[in-house]
Write a protein that holds these residues in place. Structure first.
Motif, PDB file in Angstrom:
ATOM      1  N   ARG A  61      -7.340  21.441  14.195  1.00 27.26           N
ATOM      2  CA  ARG A  61      -6.429  22.564  14.446  1.00 27.26           C
ATOM      3  C   ARG A  61      -5.503  22.758  13.240  1.00 27.26           C
ATOM      4  NH1 ARG A  61      -3.885  21.716  20.463  1.00 27.26           N
ATOM      5  NH2 ARG A  61      -5.697  22.356  21.662  1.00 27.26           N
ATOM      6  N   ARG A  62      -4.895  21.638  12.842  1.00 29.08           N
ATOM      7  CA  ARG A  62      -3.927  21.713  11.751  1.00 29.08           C
ATOM      8  C   ARG A  62      -4.602  22.166  10.446  1.00 29.08           C
ATOM      9  NH1 ARG A  62      -0.147  16.723   9.966  1.00 29.08           N
ATOM     10  NH2 ARG A  62      -2.100  15.946   9.119  1.00 29.08           N
ATOM     11  N   ARG A  63      -5.784  21.600  10.202  1.00 32.23           N
ATOM     12  CA  ARG A  63      -6.505  21.948   8.966  1.00 32.23           C
ATOM     13  C   ARG A  63      -6.840  23.437   8.940  1.00 32.23           C
ATOM     14  NH1 ARG A  63     -10.359  18.273   9.268  1.00 32.23           N
ATOM     15  NH2 ARG A  63     -12.005  19.696   9.898  1.00 32.23           N
ATOM     16  N   MET A  64      -7.285  23.954  10.084  1.00 30.17           N
ATOM     17  CA  MET A  64      -7.684  25.361  10.134  1.00 30.17           C
ATOM     18  C   MET A  64      -6.490  26.294   9.997  1.00 30.17           C
ATOM     19  SD  MET A  64     -10.784  25.309  12.852  1.00 30.17           S
ATOM     20  CE  MET A  64     -11.399  26.939  12.516  1.00 30.17           C
ATOM     21  N   ILE A  65      -5.396  25.936  10.641  1.00 27.05           N
ATOM     22  CA  ILE A  65      -4.188  26.769  10.536  1.00 27.05           C
ATOM     23  C   ILE A  65      -3.656  26.749   9.109  1.00 27.05           C
ATOM     24  CG2 ILE A  65      -1.751  26.975  11.267  1.00 27.05           C
ATOM     25  CD1 ILE A  65      -3.573  27.962  13.455  1.00 27.05           C
ATOM     26  N   ARG A  66      -3.691  25.577   8.502  1.00 25.54           N
ATOM     27  CA  ARG A  66      -3.233  25.460   7.107  1.00 25.54           C
ATOM     28  C   ARG A  66      -4.106  26.290   6.166  1.00 25.54           C
ATOM     29  NH1 ARG A  66      -1.427  19.194   6.054  1.00 25.54           N
ATOM     30  NH2 ARG A  66       0.581  19.352   7.068  1.00 25.54           N
TER      31      ARG A  66
ATOM     32  N   ILE B 260     -10.019  24.969  19.868  1.00 23.70           N
ATOM     33  CA  ILE B 260     -10.220  23.850  18.924  1.00 23.70           C
ATOM     34  C   ILE B 260      -9.652  22.578  19.554  1.00 23.70           C
ATOM     35  CG2 ILE B 260      -9.915  23.128  16.506  1.00 23.70           C
ATOM     36  CD1 ILE B 260      -8.849  26.079  16.059  1.00 23.70           C
ATOM     37  N   PRO B 261     -10.514  21.674  20.032  1.00 19.27           N
ATOM     38  CA  PRO B 261      -9.999  20.512  20.775  1.00 19.27           C
ATOM     39  C   PRO B 261      -9.327  19.443  19.913  1.00 19.27           C
ATOM     40  CG  PRO B 261     -12.398  20.480  20.698  1.00 19.27           C
ATOM     41  CD  PRO B 261     -11.976  21.721  20.011  1.00 19.27           C
ATOM     42  N   VAL B 262      -9.800  19.224  18.683  1.00 14.76           N
ATOM     43  CA  VAL B 262      -9.272  18.114  17.867  1.00 14.76           C
ATOM     44  C   VAL B 262      -7.988  18.550  17.146  1.00 14.76           C
ATOM     45  CG1 VAL B 262      -9.836  16.435  16.051  1.00 14.76           C
ATOM     46  CG2 VAL B 262     -11.645  17.342  17.524  1.00 14.76           C
TER      47      VAL B 262
ATOM     48  N   ASN C  85      -1.898  13.020  16.644  1.00 15.06           N
ATOM     49  CA  ASN C  85      -2.232  12.942  18.072  1.00 15.06           C
ATOM     50  C   ASN C  85      -2.153  14.284  18.779  1.00 15.06           C
ATOM     51  OD1 ASN C  85      -2.603  10.168  17.881  1.00 15.06           O
ATOM     52  ND2 ASN C  85      -0.394   9.814  18.073  1.00 15.06           N
ATOM     53  N   SER C  86      -1.241  15.090  18.297  1.00 19.60           N
ATOM     54  CA  SER C  86      -1.132  16.401  18.957  1.00 19.60           C
ATOM     55  C   SER C  86      -0.770  17.474  17.942  1.00 19.60           C
ATOM     56  CB  SER C  86      -0.061  16.340  20.044  1.00 19.60           C
ATOM     57  OG  SER C  86       1.202  16.202  19.436  1.00 19.60           O
TER      58      SER C  86
END
Lengths: 181, 114
Positions: free
Chosen positions: A77-82, A71-73, A13-14
């Motif tokens: 966000r998490r996927r890209m940072i990972r 990055i709104p979703v 969710n966040s």
């Protein structure tokens, strides 16, 4: 009665800048993301801690906040940072440095462990010399070609090792034959 | 008659240092045909038109050098910051090559079509 749909584990969710910092820290310190998140909170909360660490973290959080705003979703966000963290981690790991930089040095290091100085001079130094020349011209053309050259030369290095071992074995058999027959 | 001649020629001229495999013969052929000028490994691979491999050529050259059929000289390549070896046939190398040429001409060396 209709079955209740299971929540998808990858849906989140966040994902804020603190979570992003936790992802990066988790990769660097080899801990879990929740543990890293606790660590981030602890550093920010603990006013008696190292001020330099706190200031560095705060700056990183500000940068990450700006980045994540684009990055709104949260899942994206998490996927890209990972993905970014993985790239940085792998690129800075010892294995990566050993295999990929500078061209030919790892091959020579391995050959030095296995072979005599004479073989190194006769077989592996000329091979690496060709490799460096070819790599130089490939790197001028494109990164992909340079990477392919690296792979090709690793294969050639293995080929050279294999053939040399075959010859050594044949030589040994011949010596044994001469001794006993 | 022709078969007898072929069998006679297909017998290796000598054993040990004088024995050549098909790929070794190919290397000797390229070096001798180059007019005795020095050549380096990559050059040999290019001139062999795919018959020699970059990975194995230096192992073969090293073996020929050990047999005394080739001699090598080291040249510094500044751009690669490493030494490169240049090879040329020795007098025994020429003799062995000439002896094996007859074998290769009648197809006594497997895979050699030079």
């Amino acid at each position: 009665m209709a079955a209740k749909p299971k929540p998808k584990t990858h849906e989140i969710n966040s994902y804020d800048e603190k979570d992003a910092a936790a992802t990066v820290l988790a990769a660097g310190l080899a801990i879990s993301e929740p543990q890293a998140r606790d660590l981030v909170d602890a550093i920010l909360r603990d006013s008696a801690g190292n001020k330099d660490v706190k200031a560095t973290l705060q700056r990183s959080l500000d940068d990450l906040r700006d980045l994540l705003a684009k990055i709104p979703v949260p899942a994206t966000r998490r996927r890209m940072i990972r993905a970014a963290t993985f790239r940085v981690t792998v690129r800075h790991s010892r294995v990566w440095r050993f295999l990929f930089s500078p061209p030919g040095s790892p091959m020579l290091a391995i050959a030095r462990l296995i072979y005599s100085e004479e073989k190194l001079e006769k077989i592996f130094l000329p091979l690496v010399s060709d490799y460096r020349l070819e790599y130089e011209s490939a790197a001028r053309e494109s990164r992909l070609k340079a990477a392919l050259t690296r792979l090709a030369y690793w294969w050639r290095f293995l080929e050279a090792c294999r053939l040399d071992k075959v010859y050594s074995l044949l030589q040994m058999l011949k010596t044994l034959r001469d001794l006993f027959f | 008659m022709a078969i007898k001649r072929q069998q006679k020629l297909a017998t290796p001229p000598s054993h040990g240092a004088g024995t050549l495999t098909a790929t070794e013969y190919l290397i000797m052929h390229l070096l001798v045909e180059n007019g005795g000028k020095e050549m380096y490994g990559l050059e040999l691979v290019e001139q062999s038109k795919g018959k020699l491999k970059k990975g194995t050529v230096y192992v073969l050259l090293s073996r020929l050098e050990e047999k005394g059929l080739l001699k090598a000289r080291v040249e510094l390549v500044e751009s690669a910051a490493i030494a490169r070896r240049l090879y040329k046939p020795t007098a025994p190398g020429y003799k062995v090559f000439t002896a094996w040429r007859g074998v290769a001409e009648v197809g006594g060396l497997r895979g050699v079509t030079v």
